[in-house]
Write a protein that holds these residues in place. Structure first.
Motif, PDB file in Angstrom:
ATOM      1  N   ILE A 166      52.806  34.634  53.714  1.00 35.44           N
ATOM      2  CA  ILE A 166      51.467  35.188  53.906  1.00 35.44           C
ATOM      3  C   ILE A 166      50.717  34.969  52.596  1.00 35.44           C
ATOM      4  CG2 ILE A 166      52.230  37.499  53.188  1.00 35.44           C
ATOM      5  CD1 ILE A 166      50.248  38.675  55.186  1.00 35.44           C
ATOM      6  N   ILE A 167      49.423  34.730  52.662  1.00 38.00           N
ATOM      7  CA  ILE A 167      48.644  34.500  51.447  1.00 38.00           C
ATOM      8  C   ILE A 167      47.616  35.618  51.308  1.00 38.00           C
ATOM      9  CG2 ILE A 167      46.950  32.992  52.581  1.00 38.00           C
ATOM     10  CD1 ILE A 167      46.997  31.306  49.959  1.00 38.00           C
ATOM     11  N   LEU A 168      47.463  36.121  50.091  1.00 42.41           N
ATOM     12  CA  LEU A 168      46.612  37.272  49.816  1.00 42.41           C
ATOM     13  C   LEU A 168      45.435  36.835  48.936  1.00 42.41           C
ATOM     14  CD1 LEU A 168      49.492  39.764  48.904  1.00 42.41           C
ATOM     15  CD2 LEU A 168      48.522  39.320  51.163  1.00 42.41           C
ATOM     16  N   PHE A 169      44.250  37.315  49.267  1.00 43.86           N
ATOM     17  CA  PHE A 169      43.040  36.965  48.515  1.00 43.86           C
ATOM     18  C   PHE A 169      42.384  38.249  48.014  1.00 43.86           C
ATOM     19  CE2 PHE A 169      43.616  33.558  51.592  1.00 43.86           C
ATOM     20  CZ  PHE A 169      43.363  32.404  50.868  1.00 43.86           C
ATOM     21  N   ASP A 170      42.217  38.358  46.700  1.00 47.56           N
ATOM     22  CA  ASP A 170      41.564  39.539  46.118  1.00 47.56           C
ATOM     23  C   ASP A 170      40.176  39.155  45.601  1.00 47.56           C
ATOM     24  OD1 ASP A 170      40.984  42.011  45.113  1.00 47.56           O
ATOM     25  OD2 ASP A 170      42.326  41.871  43.389  1.00 47.56           O
ATOM     26  N   GLU A 171      39.172  39.264  46.462  1.00 47.56           N
ATOM     27  CA  GLU A 171      37.786  38.932  46.145  1.00 47.56           C
ATOM     28  C   GLU A 171      37.687  37.597  45.404  1.00 47.56           C
ATOM     29  OE1 GLU A 171      35.047  41.972  45.231  1.00 47.56           O
ATOM     30  OE2 GLU A 171      36.490  43.588  45.469  1.00 47.56           O
ATOM     31  N   PRO A 172      38.202  36.518  45.980  1.00 51.99           N
ATOM     32  CA  PRO A 172      38.305  35.261  45.250  1.00 51.99           C
ATOM     33  C   PRO A 172      36.985  34.551  44.986  1.00 51.99           C
ATOM     34  CG  PRO A 172      38.890  34.917  47.543  1.00 51.99           C
ATOM     35  CD  PRO A 172      38.701  36.400  47.366  1.00 51.99           C
ATOM     36  N   LEU A 173      35.910  34.946  45.667  1.00 51.26           N
ATOM     37  CA  LEU A 173      34.653  34.214  45.529  1.00 51.26           C
ATOM     38  C   LEU A 173      33.603  34.964  44.716  1.00 51.26           C
ATOM     39  CD1 LEU A 173      34.324  32.904  49.213  1.00 51.26           C
ATOM     40  CD2 LEU A 173      35.635  31.965  47.304  1.00 51.26           C
ATOM     41  N   SER A 174      33.965  36.092  44.153  1.00 50.81           N
ATOM     42  CA  SER A 174      32.984  36.946  43.481  1.00 50.81           C
ATOM     43  C   SER A 174      32.326  36.281  42.286  1.00 50.81           C
ATOM     44  CB  SER A 174      33.639  38.255  43.032  1.00 50.81           C
ATOM     45  OG  SER A 174      34.107  38.977  44.146  1.00 50.81           O
ATOM     46  N   ASN A 175      33.035  35.361  41.618  1.00 47.30           N
ATOM     47  CA  ASN A 175      32.499  34.735  40.406  1.00 47.30           C
ATOM     48  C   ASN A 175      31.710  33.455  40.682  1.00 47.30           C
ATOM     49  OD1 ASN A 175      33.634  36.727  38.814  1.00 47.30           O
ATOM     50  ND2 ASN A 175      35.504  35.571  38.422  1.00 47.30           N
ATOM     51  N   LEU A 176      31.554  33.095  41.945  1.00 44.94           N
ATOM     52  CA  LEU A 176      30.859  31.856  42.288  1.00 44.94           C
ATOM     53  C   LEU A 176      29.416  32.131  42.677  1.00 44.94           C
ATOM     54  CD1 LEU A 176      33.621  30.130  44.473  1.00 44.94           C
ATOM     55  CD2 LEU A 176      33.307  30.034  41.997  1.00 44.94           C
ATOM     56  N   ASP A 177      28.558  31.115  42.485  1.00 44.10           N
ATOM     57  CA  ASP A 177      27.179  31.274  42.928  1.00 44.10           C
ATOM     58  C   ASP A 177      27.116  31.166  44.450  1.00 44.10           C
ATOM     59  OD1 ASP A 177      26.940  28.510  43.755  1.00 44.10           O
ATOM     60  OD2 ASP A 177      26.608  27.966  41.665  1.00 44.10           O
ATOM     61  N   ALA A 178      25.935  31.469  45.008  1.00 45.39           N
ATOM     62  CA  ALA A 178      25.808  31.611  46.461  1.00 45.39           C
ATOM     63  C   ALA A 178      26.221  30.353  47.219  1.00 45.39           C
ATOM     64  CB  ALA A 178      24.374  32.003  46.819  1.00 45.39           C
ATOM     65  N   LYS A 179      25.789  29.187  46.753  1.00 50.25           N
ATOM     66  CA  LYS A 179      26.096  27.946  47.461  1.00 50.25           C
ATOM     67  C   LYS A 179      27.584  27.621  47.399  1.00 50.25           C
ATOM     68  CE  LYS A 179      24.557  23.140  47.939  1.00 50.25           C
ATOM     69  NZ  LYS A 179      23.623  22.094  47.443  1.00 50.25           N
ATOM     70  N   LEU A 180      28.177  27.758  46.195  1.00 49.39           N
ATOM     71  CA  LEU A 180      29.601  27.496  46.053  1.00 49.39           C
ATOM     72  C   LEU A 180      30.431  28.484  46.861  1.00 49.39           C
ATOM     73  CD1 LEU A 180      30.389  26.546  42.351  1.00 49.39           C
ATOM     74  CD2 LEU A 180      30.914  25.246  44.404  1.00 49.39           C
ATOM     75  N   ARG A 181      29.928  29.717  46.967  1.00 49.68           N
ATOM     76  CA  ARG A 181      30.655  30.734  47.731  1.00 49.68           C
ATOM     77  C   ARG A 181      30.795  30.312  49.182  1.00 49.68           C
ATOM     78  NH1 ARG A 181      27.436  35.218  46.781  1.00 49.68           N
ATOM     79  NH2 ARG A 181      28.221  35.172  44.655  1.00 49.68           N
ATOM     80  N   VAL A 182      29.700  29.799  49.747  1.00 44.84           N
ATOM     81  CA  VAL A 182      29.732  29.352  51.143  1.00 44.84           C
ATOM     82  C   VAL A 182      30.673  28.162  51.298  1.00 44.84           C
ATOM     83  CG1 VAL A 182      28.360  28.354  53.009  1.00 44.84           C
ATOM     84  CG2 VAL A 182      27.414  30.222  51.645  1.00 44.84           C
ATOM     85  N   GLN A 183      30.591  27.194  50.384  1.00 43.69           N
ATOM     86  CA  GLN A 183      31.444  26.008  50.467  1.00 43.69           C
ATOM     87  C   GLN A 183      32.921  26.375  50.353  1.00 43.69           C
ATOM     88  OE1 GLN A 183      29.953  23.557  47.295  1.00 43.69           O
ATOM     89  NE2 GLN A 183      28.210  22.785  48.477  1.00 43.69           N
ATOM     90  N   THR A 184      33.238  27.274  49.411  1.00 44.47           N
ATOM     91  CA  THR A 184      34.633  27.608  49.163  1.00 44.47           C
ATOM     92  C   THR A 184      35.219  28.436  50.299  1.00 44.47           C
ATOM     93  OG1 THR A 184      34.148  27.613  46.782  1.00 44.47           O
ATOM     94  CG2 THR A 184      36.251  28.554  47.473  1.00 44.47           C
ATOM     95  N   ARG A 185      34.446  29.357  50.847  1.00 45.39           N
ATOM     96  CA  ARG A 185      34.985  30.143  51.958  1.00 45.39           C
ATOM     97  C   ARG A 185      35.217  29.270  53.190  1.00 45.39           C
ATOM     98  NH1 ARG A 185      29.529  33.453  52.819  1.00 45.39           N
ATOM     99  NH2 ARG A 185      28.681  32.453  54.668  1.00 45.39           N
ATOM    100  N   THR A 186      34.375  28.256  53.369  1.00 48.96           N
ATOM    101  CA  THR A 186      34.596  27.307  54.466  1.00 48.96           C
ATOM    102  C   THR A 186      35.901  26.555  54.249  1.00 48.96           C
ATOM    103  OG1 THR A 186      32.206  27.042  54.779  1.00 48.96           O
ATOM    104  CG2 THR A 186      33.629  25.332  55.695  1.00 48.96           C
ATOM    105  N   GLU A 187      36.171  26.168  52.988  1.00 45.47           N
ATOM    106  CA  GLU A 187      37.405  25.464  52.657  1.00 45.47           C
ATOM    107  C   GLU A 187      38.623  26.353  52.891  1.00 45.47           C
ATOM    108  OE1 GLU A 187      38.871  21.711  51.324  1.00 45.47           O
ATOM    109  OE2 GLU A 187      36.874  22.398  51.868  1.00 45.47           O
ATOM    110  N   ILE A 188      38.528  27.622  52.496  1.00 45.03           N
ATOM    111  CA  ILE A 188      39.636  28.558  52.688  1.00 45.03           C
ATOM    112  C   ILE A 188      39.963  28.714  54.170  1.00 45.03           C
ATOM    113  CG2 ILE A 188      40.257  31.010  52.552  1.00 45.03           C
ATOM    114  CD1 ILE A 188      38.826  31.086  49.836  1.00 45.03           C
ATOM    115  N   LYS A 189      38.929  28.881  54.974  1.00 48.11           N
ATOM    116  CA  LYS A 189      39.146  29.066  56.414  1.00 48.11           C
ATOM    117  C   LYS A 189      39.732  27.805  57.044  1.00 48.11           C
ATOM    118  CE  LYS A 189      38.671  31.393  60.293  1.00 48.11           C
ATOM    119  NZ  LYS A 189      39.456  32.613  60.570  1.00 48.11           N
ATOM    120  N   ARG A 190      39.248  26.637  56.627  1.00 50.38           N
ATOM    121  CA  ARG A 190      39.744  25.379  57.187  1.00 50.38           C
ATOM    122  C   ARG A 190      41.230  25.202  56.905  1.00 50.38           C
ATOM    123  NH1 ARG A 190      41.076  20.509  55.464  1.00 50.38           N
ATOM    124  NH2 ARG A 190      40.528  20.982  53.295  1.00 50.38           N
ATOM    125  N   VAL A 191      41.629  25.432  55.644  1.00 48.97           N
ATOM    126  CA  VAL A 191      43.025  25.242  55.263  1.00 48.97           C
ATOM    127  C   VAL A 191      43.914  26.281  55.935  1.00 48.97           C
ATOM    128  CG1 VAL A 191      44.638  25.301  53.329  1.00 48.97           C
ATOM    129  CG2 VAL A 191      42.439  24.143  53.080  1.00 48.97           C
TER     130      VAL A 191
END
Length: 395
Positions: free
Chosen positions: A188-213
């Motif tokens: 199981i993989i655990l995420f503790d607010e992993p996108l908090s330090n990213l700007d708005a655009k990167l946040r959207v891109q990275t969360r899409t990547e997380i969900k895809r993988v």
């Protein structure tokens, strides 16, 4: 029953002869991860106690993406850290894949965590950061090279393996942290607010990547955030927490459209709250006096057992209030009229603060090029509440 032993990370304890946790028989999918009455109590000042987590019980299915959502201090990160093994529960059980791991140390759980601050080793290259866990498990060079290459490809890091963290953007560093977790083939993989330090655009891109993988590999994921948009877009189910307790569990649509309490309604969508009084209850319909008017709600959108005379609080989300010209909107209900106190352009929508009766409501209207209608401060406007988006709670 015969069981297989899976490869576990090496540590001083295992080097001295500790036995790794055996791989258990496959558990039912619906009960892949079970939190049973989980509690974490800290001692406070003057002999007081603080219940950081209080009787949390959750069941997570294999391959499910579940988000713990709530305000700061609600206990979501503490819950995650107990699952990871970084904290020992005061009471309750953690069962993973049919095995009680409550007392199992973190290095034997195979539950890697992706942190908010990336937690990369600055003196190691991308390749070495990703390979760190495999080296700790004494994997051979061929396996390390293969697995790191696969993980790098999954998160689009090919060509960056020789760089150091300081040479990467925030989004790239977060993908390295994700690859470092994925390369361990975790339970199981655990995420503790992993996108908090990213700007708005990167946040959207990275969360899409997380969900895809996550979907590609079918990994079970627990994700902690206080960002409603992240939770709604990523999750199969959302667990709303407040003051150490679980308030509501459901799919994103269930949580958003059918909040069980005023707290959930306000936290997911910043709802308006209006005081009302039940006028009548008949044939599955509840009539509620609301400000200068009355609304008729299906009983399913109200707390059970309401009776005439009961005081209620009614919630309606800003996007469920349509703002228009008074003569058009109020043709059937002249009382649905308000006055604009504030109007602000916020890109995709215009935000209005409107005096309605003796209180203010906030409305969001989409800005559609060519047919957007704006109202100025001081204008009288007609309001239309979308009935299906209203919830009534007993006071």
């Amino acid at each position: 029953m015969l069981v297989k032993k899976r490869a576990e990370p090496q540590s001083p304890e295992t080097a001295q002869g500790a036995v790794p946790v055996p791989h258990p028989r496959r558990a039912p999918d619906s009960d892949y991860l079970i939190l049973d009455g989980l509690r974490k109590v800290y001692s406070g000042k003057k002999r007081t106690t603080v219940h950081a987590v209080n009787e949390v019980s959750i069941s997570v299915a294999r391959g499910e993406f579940v988000t713990l959502l709530g305000p700061s201090g609600c206990g979501k990160t503490t819950t995650l850290r107990m699952i990871a093994g970084f904290l020992r529960p005061t009471a309750g059980r953690i069962v993973l894949n049919g095995v009680d791991v409550t007392a199992v140390p973190a290095y034997l759980r195979n539950c890697p965590m992706v942190f908010q601050d990336y937690a990369l080793f600055p003196h190691l290259t991308v390749f070495e950061n990703i390979a760190y866990g495999l080296r700790a498990r004494k994997a051979n060079r061929q396996q390390i090279e293969h697995d790191v290459a696969v993980a790098s490809q999954m998160v689009n890091l090919i060509g960056l393996e020789g760089r150091y963290p300081r040479q990467l953007s925030g989004g790239q560093q977060q993908r390295v942290a994700l690859a470092r977790a994925l390369v361990l083939k975790p339970e199981i993989i655990l995420f503790d607010e992993p996108l908090s330090n990213l700007d708005a655009k990167l946040r959207v891109q990275t969360r899409t990547e997380i969900k895809r993988v996550q979907k590609l590999l079918g990994i079970t994921a627990l994700y902690v955030t206080h960002d409603q948009t992240e939770a709604l877009s990523l999750s199969d189910r959302i667990v709303i927490m407040n003051r150490g307790r679980v308030v509501q569990i459901g799919t994103p649509k269930e949580i958003y459209h059918h909040p069980s309490t005023p707290f959930v309604s306000d936290f997911i969508g910043n709802a308006n709250f209006l005081d009302g009084e039940v006028e009548a209850v008949r044939d599955g319909v509840v009539s509620i006096h609301l400000g200068p008017t009355s609304v008729m709600l299906p009983a399913a959108q109200c707390d059970e057992g309401l009776r005439p005379g009961d005081e209620v609080v009614v919630s309606v989300k800003p996007e469920a209030i349509e703002v228009g010209i008074p003569d058009e909107v109020c043709a059937t209900n002249p009382q649905m009229i308000g006055r604009v106190d504030y109007a602000g352009f916020v890109g995709a929508s215009t935000e209005y603060r409107i005096l309605f009766g003796d209180t203010f409501v906030t409305a969001l209207q989409p800005n559609v090029p060519g047919r957007s209608l704006t109202h100025a401060i001081g204008d009288d406007v007609g309001l239309h509440f979308q009935i299906q988006a209203i919830r009534a709670y007993r006071v």
